[in-house]
Design an enzyme around this catalytic site. Structure first.
Site, mmCIF file in Angstrom:
data_model
loop_
_atom_site.group_PDB
_atom_site.id
_atom_site.type_symbol
_atom_site.label_atom_id
_atom_site.label_comp_id
_atom_site.label_asym_id
_atom_site.label_seq_id
_atom_site.Cartn_x
_atom_site.Cartn_y
_atom_site.Cartn_z
ATOM 1 N N SER A 10 -1.911 57.417 12.063
ATOM 2 C CA SER A 10 -2.572 56.385 11.464
ATOM 3 C C SER A 10 -2.698 56.820 9.951
ATOM 4 O O SER A 10 -3.489 57.871 9.897
ATOM 5 C CB SER A 10 -3.914 55.891 11.933
ATOM 6 O OG SER A 10 -4.785 55.365 10.936
ATOM 7 N N HIS A 50 1.355 54.290 12.039
ATOM 8 C CA HIS A 50 0.413 53.162 12.782
ATOM 9 C C HIS A 50 -0.450 52.758 11.416
ATOM 10 O O HIS A 50 -0.867 53.705 10.539
ATOM 11 C CB HIS A 50 -0.439 53.618 13.602
ATOM 12 C CG HIS A 50 -1.428 52.939 14.226
ATOM 13 N ND1 HIS A 50 -1.496 52.003 15.274
ATOM 14 C CD2 HIS A 50 -2.930 52.686 13.754
ATOM 15 C CE1 HIS A 50 -2.461 51.392 15.451
ATOM 16 N NE2 HIS A 50 -3.237 51.576 14.300
ATOM 17 N N HIS A 101 -1.175 47.415 13.295
ATOM 18 C CA HIS A 101 -2.241 47.117 14.006
ATOM 19 C C HIS A 101 -3.262 45.867 12.984
ATOM 20 O O HIS A 101 -3.923 46.211 12.220
ATOM 21 C CB HIS A 101 -3.227 48.232 14.333
ATOM 22 C CG HIS A 101 -4.464 48.095 15.144
ATOM 23 N ND1 HIS A 101 -5.301 49.015 15.047
ATOM 24 C CD2 HIS A 101 -4.955 46.904 15.736
ATOM 25 C CE1 HIS A 101 -6.430 48.449 15.707
ATOM 26 N NE2 HIS A 101 -6.218 47.003 16.136
ATOM 27 N N MET A 140 -8.843 50.024 22.234
ATOM 28 C CA MET A 140 -9.557 50.654 21.261
ATOM 29 C C MET A 140 -10.527 51.576 21.825
ATOM 30 O O MET A 140 -11.434 51.373 22.730
ATOM 31 C CB MET A 140 -10.162 49.723 20.318
ATOM 32 C CG MET A 140 -9.410 48.845 19.666
ATOM 33 S SD MET A 140 -8.443 49.394 18.491
ATOM 34 C CE MET A 140 -9.634 50.384 17.004
ATOM 35 N N MET A 193 -6.906 45.203 8.039
ATOM 36 C CA MET A 193 -8.339 44.787 7.986
ATOM 37 C C MET A 193 -8.571 43.701 6.935
ATOM 38 O O MET A 193 -8.240 43.940 5.994
ATOM 39 C CB MET A 193 -9.305 45.892 8.132
ATOM 40 C CG MET A 193 -9.133 46.961 9.150
ATOM 41 S SD MET A 193 -10.344 48.036 9.120
ATOM 42 C CE MET A 193 -9.777 49.571 10.002
ATOM 43 N N ASP A 217 -6.642 54.302 20.317
ATOM 44 C CA ASP A 217 -6.878 54.258 18.966
ATOM 45 C C ASP A 217 -8.295 54.367 18.574
ATOM 46 O O ASP A 217 -9.143 53.499 18.983
ATOM 47 C CB ASP A 217 -6.332 52.701 18.299
ATOM 48 C CG ASP A 217 -6.586 52.930 16.825
ATOM 49 O OD1 ASP A 217 -6.776 53.784 16.301
ATOM 50 O OD2 ASP A 217 -6.127 51.712 16.287
ATOM 51 N N ASP A 224 -3.142 50.298 9.813
ATOM 52 C CA ASP A 224 -4.313 49.504 10.098
ATOM 53 C C ASP A 224 -4.630 48.482 9.127
ATOM 54 O O ASP A 224 -4.977 48.643 7.896
ATOM 55 C CB ASP A 224 -5.514 50.345 10.205
ATOM 56 C CG ASP A 224 -5.438 51.148 11.327
ATOM 57 O OD1 ASP A 224 -5.355 50.935 12.685
ATOM 58 O OD2 ASP A 224 -5.555 52.733 11.440
ATOM 59 N N MET A 262 -6.266 44.110 12.394
ATOM 60 C CA MET A 262 -7.709 43.738 12.750
ATOM 61 C C MET A 262 -7.893 42.610 11.618
ATOM 62 O O MET A 262 -8.882 42.918 10.804
ATOM 63 C CB MET A 262 -8.353 45.208 12.560
ATOM 64 C CG MET A 262 -8.220 46.016 13.757
ATOM 65 S SD MET A 262 -8.582 47.769 13.166
ATOM 66 C CE MET A 262 -7.167 48.248 12.431
HETATM 67 C C1 DX5 Z 1 -10.103 52.090 13.432
HETATM 68 C C2 DX5 Z 1 -8.415 52.274 13.260
HETATM 69 C C3 DX5 Z 1 -7.679 53.421 13.553
HETATM 70 C C4 DX5 Z 1 -8.127 54.653 12.851
HETATM 71 C C5 DX5 Z 1 -8.298 55.780 13.787
HETATM 72 O O1 DX5 Z 1 -10.338 50.853 13.155
HETATM 73 O O2 DX5 Z 1 -7.742 51.161 13.919
HETATM 74 O O3 DX5 Z 1 -6.395 53.503 13.575
HETATM 75 O O4 DX5 Z 1 -7.444 54.811 11.805
HETATM 76 O O5 DX5 Z 1 -8.591 57.007 12.934
HETATM 77 P P1 DX5 Z 1 -9.249 58.169 13.725
HETATM 78 O O6 DX5 Z 1 -8.290 58.747 14.425
HETATM 79 O O7 DX5 Z 1 -9.882 59.108 12.635
HETATM 80 O O8 DX5 Z 1 -10.421 57.756 14.731
HETATM 81 ZN ZN ZN Z 2 -5.575 50.995 14.439
#
Ligand code: DX5
Ligand code: ZN
Length: 239
Positions: free
Chosen positions: A19, A44, A78, A159, A48, A194, A46, A80
């Protein structure tokens, strides 16, 4: 030269999806190249929107930029966001390979009028655009809600933290969901986890059947990125 990873094939060891949320945004391409050179299987990303998750992270231009620098890497997006249906085309065009959306925002979860739209319609659109499709469940959502979609999706993402930030603590109680998904899913489905995955938690995750591990802070926050990636790869899957 890298060959594009096919996530629909069951791997012999867990895939490591780094990520980039914990990478240095000022030298993103370099950090991506470094982790891939160290053996990471895919990236990956993310996304948001500040509504579904309490953070604003990255958008379509980041995916475009990473794709431009790394034409052969598998990009796992991903979403969100409240309205993942609105962005399928844009992310496909930007170079995403897998597009995962949360079950919680769909009409399947909330009834008609939900902002996320119908899951089956979205899966069809994702496939029509040449991407694999993933569905995600939050820590508070049963994995069984994914059952009607398991024939059609290629990623079931559990998650192990609440969406929002890197660096949160792994929630072991979600491992039961992973075990169940491992029992009922076909070989075409990757079971992804994740949140809070590092060299210790990856052992339980893999043993439960997680064969695609997302990790951000455990890698980028360590002074041995390669060692962490190797530890995740070496976590034994169930026989
Ligand atoms: C959280 C994200 C993750 C995050 C994981 O909302 O979806 O992908 O980056 O980070 P770590 O591995 O530090 O928990
Ligand atoms: Zn993620």
């Amino acid at each position: 030269m890298l060959r594009m990873l096919d996530i629909t094939k069951k791997p012999v060891r867990p895939l490591v999806a780094v990520s980039i949320l914990s990478a240095d945004f000022g030298k993103m391409a370099e950090d991506c190249e470094t982790v891939l050179g160290m053996g990471a299987d895919l990236l990956h990303l993310d996304v948001m929107d500040g509504h579904f998750a309490p953070n604003l992270t990255m958008g379509v231009d980041m995916i475009k930029g990473v794709r431009r620098h790394l034409p052969e890497v598998c990009l796992d997006v991903h979403m969100m966001v409240e309205k993942p249906g609105d962005y399928v085309e844009a992310y496909a065009k930007a170079g995403a390979n897998n597009y995962s959306f949360h079950w919680e925002v769909t009409t399947n979860a909330q009834g008609s009028g939900a902002p996320g739209g119908d899951a089956n319609e979205m899966i069809s659109r994702i496939h029509d655009l040449g991407m694999t499709a993933g569905m995600v469940v939050n820590p508070g959502t049963e994995a069984r809600v994914l059952e009607p979609f398991l024939d059609r999706i290629n990623v079931a993402l559990v998650m192990s933290v609440w969406p929002g930030f890197s660096g949160q603590k792994f929630m072991p109680e979600v491992l039961e969901k992973v075990k169940w998904l491992h029992e009922v899913s076909g070989d075409h489905v990757r079971i992804e986890m994740d949140g809070g995955i590092g060299p210790v938690t990856s052992v339980d995750a893999a043993a439960a059947g997680c064969d695609m591990m997302v990790s951000a802070s455990a890698i980028f926050g360590s002074d041995d990125w390669a060692g962490v990636i190797k530890a995740l790869h070496d976590s034994p899957l169930p026989r």
